[in-house]
Write an enzyme that holds these catalytic residues in place. Sequence first.
Site, mmCIF file in Angstrom:
data_model
loop_
_atom_site.group_PDB
_atom_site.id
_atom_site.type_symbol
_atom_site.label_atom_id
_atom_site.label_comp_id
_atom_site.label_asym_id
_atom_site.label_seq_id
_atom_site.Cartn_x
_atom_site.Cartn_y
_atom_site.Cartn_z
ATOM 1 N N ARG A 155 -2.062 8.980 -7.821
ATOM 2 C CA ARG A 155 -0.410 8.628 -7.416
ATOM 3 C C ARG A 155 -0.042 7.474 -5.587
ATOM 4 O O ARG A 155 -1.519 8.754 -4.791
ATOM 5 C CB ARG A 155 0.454 9.804 -7.337
ATOM 6 C CG ARG A 155 2.234 9.447 -6.952
ATOM 7 C CD ARG A 155 2.901 10.593 -6.856
ATOM 8 N NE ARG A 155 4.076 11.251 -6.738
ATOM 9 C CZ ARG A 155 5.027 11.121 -5.732
ATOM 10 N NH1 ARG A 155 4.029 12.824 -5.597
ATOM 11 N NH2 ARG A 155 6.161 10.892 -5.272
ATOM 12 N N HIS A 156 0.319 7.022 -5.086
ATOM 13 C CA HIS A 156 0.689 6.765 -4.014
ATOM 14 C C HIS A 156 0.356 7.890 -3.220
ATOM 15 O O HIS A 156 0.807 9.165 -3.380
ATOM 16 C CB HIS A 156 1.640 5.705 -3.856
ATOM 17 C CG HIS A 156 3.009 6.594 -4.201
ATOM 18 N ND1 HIS A 156 3.771 7.253 -3.308
ATOM 19 C CD2 HIS A 156 3.792 6.311 -5.227
ATOM 20 C CE1 HIS A 156 4.726 7.799 -4.469
ATOM 21 N NE2 HIS A 156 5.275 7.434 -4.957
ATOM 22 N N GLY A 157 0.567 7.591 -1.913
ATOM 23 C CA GLY A 157 0.686 9.329 -0.578
ATOM 24 C C GLY A 157 1.474 9.205 -0.226
ATOM 25 O O GLY A 157 3.093 8.405 -0.778
#
Length: 466
Positions: free
Chosen positions: A83-85
């Site tokens: 998942r993106h940060g």
Amino acid sequence: MFPVSLPTNSFLVAALSLLLIRISCSSLSVPDIPHIAVYFGTKTRYEEVNSHLLRDALSVNTSVLKPPPTERCSLVHLTAVIRHGSRYPTVKNIRRIQKLSELVRREASRGSEGWLRDIQSRWQMWYTEDMDGQLVAKGREDLRQLAWRLATLFPSLLSEENVKMRRISFLTSSKHRCVSSIEAFQEGLQQHWGQHEFYYSHAVDDKLMRFFEHCRGYMEGVENNRTALLEVEKFKRGEEMEAVRRRMAERLGLPQHRLTPDLVEAAFFLCSYELSIKSLHSPWCFLFNESDAKVLEYKSDLKQYWKRSYGYAISSLSSCPLFHHVFRTLDKAGRPRRSTEASPEPASILVGHAETLLPLLSLLGLHKDKTPPTANNYQSQHGRSFQTSRIVPYAANLLFVLYDCQRGPRLQLLINESPVRFPGLETEDAPLYRDVRATYRHLLDGCDFHGECEGRTGGRGPNTEL
Ligand SMILES: *[C@@H]1O[C@H](CO)[C@@H](O)[C@H](O)[C@H]1NC(C)=O
Ligand SMILES: *[C@@H]1O[C@H](CO)[C@@H](O)[C@H](O)[C@H]1NC(C)=O
Ligand SMILES: *[C@@H]1O[C@H](CO)[C@@H](O)[C@H](O)[C@H]1NC(C)=O
């Protein structure tokens, strides 16, 4: 004088830089973290799930890799779905935050408590609509550090040579925060191997990483269906949420009707954003104690459960393209090879959203509790395994680790860098790959995206067994 001053100067420089290191370390090591930070659902920091990273963001526990000790094994492939940060709020939440902060400034009682005075006189609304969900600096750091740790954990796969020869494949969702995340991941890998000038190379594929948007049955049956999230709506108006709202109104000295459930949630999110973006313990956090936070966490777990997970079978089935992609990659990497053949792809890095990971985890049967969470059973759900704060914080990751062992290829799963076992194969950390394939046979042979997504409409009823 000259010969004397040189060592003096270099001593001073050394002492000064030591001092600077100490200062920067000590400012890092006084994390004043709100008690409620572990309940932020999909807005939880990765560090709340792996708290040892607060002391050392690059520390790696190599004993999480568990091929059977009795067999000789070597690593052959890593597929990581990430998942993106950490990111800014989206426009919808920025508008709610705006509304909340104006309400509190204008109508709340003048604060007698320090935190209320801080909200009313010091805290400035600093979120602007153009921030809309973009990755923040901390979010880039999340992915850089994750890449660095994975390179430490898998030195033969994310090796210097494989990085420099560009043998690793990178694929991402088209959303800005994901593209920035996959770039940051590549920076982390290159930094780990001593490079200072970065290059990026990745493909964008929304059919794989945003499959949900391409699945008509899902969009009509769940996403755009007003009744699909009935349990969430009921809980929002139920007694537990009402009690949180009443307590928040009391703490602010506001009439309860001025605070909608959306504004209660906005305050909770605000506390989460100030921590994940700026590492601040915001005065807004004092509006909630731990009991309140657990209720709000449950509200967002309910939403994810009914919108992205086991609530409706179509939600997990919409991830079939990604499921097939992962297993095709593993098939190829695990195939027996002659020594003259080219070595397999060492790693495949896929970056998407919580909405990408949750359906895939559900398709694999992970984090499935016996009783579904509903609006009425909050009290019996305290020990649930479906807890989004633990499963999909920022930079959440699902790792498929393929080994070549004496008895054949083996596969291990890690969620957020901790081992998890395949449902139905719980006796081993890294079962034989052919046993994993047998467990998911019905999905490997079926799970046809078009059949599932175009064929039948509607949510296909709650909780249909796959
Ligand atoms: C390292 O990982 C193993 C396996 O998951 C676990 O049992 C152990 O407690 C971890 N060690 C540390 C220091 O976190
Ligand atoms: C939170 O506040 C409520 C109401 O004052 C109280 O009943 C509850 O015990 C508190 N919870 C914690 C964990 O302090
Ligand atoms: C919307 O969801 C409800 C509840 O699951 C379901 O009964 C209904 O068929 C869905 N509507 C559509 C158009 O799919």
